[in-house]
Scaffold this motif. Structure first.
Motif, short mmCIF file in Angstrom:
data_model
loop_
_atom_site.label_atom_id
_atom_site.label_comp_id
_atom_site.label_asym_id
_atom_site.label_seq_id
_atom_site.Cartn_x
_atom_site.Cartn_y
_atom_site.Cartn_z
N THR A 14 -12.53 -50.68 -62.24
CA THR A 14 -13.95 -50.36 -62.37
C THR A 14 -14.28 -49.15 -61.49
OG1 THR A 14 -14.65 -51.74 -60.52
CG2 THR A 14 -14.50 -52.81 -62.71
N PRO A 15 -15.36 -48.47 -61.78
CA PRO A 15 -15.77 -47.36 -60.90
C PRO A 15 -15.95 -47.80 -59.44
CG PRO A 15 -16.97 -47.25 -62.97
CD PRO A 15 -16.21 -48.56 -62.98
N ALA A 16 -16.45 -49.00 -59.23
CA ALA A 16 -16.63 -49.50 -57.86
C ALA A 16 -15.30 -49.67 -57.15
CB ALA A 16 -17.40 -50.83 -57.88
N GLN A 17 -14.28 -50.16 -57.86
CA GLN A 17 -12.95 -50.31 -57.26
C GLN A 17 -12.37 -48.96 -56.86
OE1 GLN A 17 -11.35 -52.66 -60.66
NE2 GLN A 17 -10.38 -53.91 -59.07
N VAL A 18 -12.53 -47.98 -57.73
CA VAL A 18 -11.98 -46.65 -57.45
C VAL A 18 -12.75 -46.00 -56.29
CG1 VAL A 18 -11.53 -44.37 -58.41
CG2 VAL A 18 -11.15 -46.40 -59.81
N THR A 92 -14.44 -44.78 -67.24
CA THR A 92 -15.24 -45.69 -68.06
C THR A 92 -15.50 -46.93 -67.20
OG1 THR A 92 -13.39 -46.96 -68.97
CG2 THR A 92 -13.98 -44.90 -70.11
N ASP A 93 -16.08 -47.94 -67.78
CA ASP A 93 -16.31 -49.19 -67.04
C ASP A 93 -15.01 -49.92 -66.75
OD1 ASP A 93 -19.00 -48.73 -66.97
OD2 ASP A 93 -19.47 -50.08 -68.64
N GLN A 94 -13.92 -49.57 -67.46
CA GLN A 94 -12.67 -50.30 -67.30
C GLN A 94 -11.48 -49.50 -66.78
OE1 GLN A 94 -13.49 -50.56 -71.04
NE2 GLN A 94 -14.86 -52.31 -70.83
N ASP A 95 -11.53 -48.18 -66.90
CA ASP A 95 -10.37 -47.42 -66.45
C ASP A 95 -10.74 -45.97 -66.16
OD1 ASP A 95 -10.64 -46.29 -68.98
OD2 ASP A 95 -8.62 -46.77 -69.63
N CYS A 96 -9.75 -45.27 -65.60
CA CYS A 96 -9.91 -43.84 -65.29
C CYS A 96 -8.53 -43.27 -65.02
CB CYS A 96 -10.81 -43.65 -64.07
SG CYS A 96 -10.07 -44.25 -62.54
#
Length: 174
Positions: A14-18, A92-96
């Motif tokens: 998620t964006p928060a994790q990154v 995205t909400d799931q990956d990058c």
């Protein structure tokens, strides 16, 4: 010599994790920097103007947008004129994709230093950092084995005497 050096890795996160991953860089709870390499350090938290580096490489933070990018301008070694960065691409909400990029000009002895030593160690370190990023967000890491030249340089150079990191699920890869 003109140098552009790019490494990328897909993260299922998620964006928060990154954002958390990038914000931890250089902190006591660093989730991005790989173990077994000279530790990255800064004189303060990640903000423009923070001075730091790892091993013989010095830099200053020139820009930081949490969860998007961190850019550093080289200050050492002499003759490294340019920058390097970590940037999140296509989030995205799931990956990058997490990208590390160097764009610099080298001059004099720095060109030889890059070609003979630093390029090889840098490439291995960044691939290890990207594997560490995958691990930190719960992905199975793609571990890129160190070439013979990297293993040799790590044995010969004082900064390379630290133990290689253990790679869960990849015994014998190093």
């Amino acid at each position: 010599m003109n140098i552009v050096n790019v490494h990328q890795r897909r993260l299922e996160a998620t964006p928060a994790q990154v954002a958390e991953l990038m914000a931890s860089l250089g902190s006591p709870d660093d989730k991005l920097w790989p173990p077994g390499w000279p530790r990255i350090r800064f004189d303060r938290p990640l903000v423009p103007g923070a001075v730091g580096g790892h091993g013989p490489i010095g830099y200053v933070v020139t820009a930081y947008t949490p969860g998007e990018s961190i850019r550093f301008r080289f200050t050492e070694p002499r003759g490294f004129n340019g920058w390097h960065s970590f940037t999140v691409l296509g989030a995205t909400d799931q990956d990058c994709v997490l990208e590390h990029r160097i764009e610099m000009q080298t001059e004099g002895r720095a060109t030889l230093l890059w070609e003979l030593v630093i390029r090889h160690l840098h490439n291995a370190l960044v691939e290890d950092a990207l594997s560490q990023a995958q691990r930190a967000v719960g992905n199975k890491p793609l571990v890129v084995p160190w070439p013979v030249k990297v293993r040799l340089l790590r044995r010969l150079l004082p900064a390379g005497k630290s133990k290689p990191r253990a790679v869960p699920g990849n015994a014998g890869a190093r």
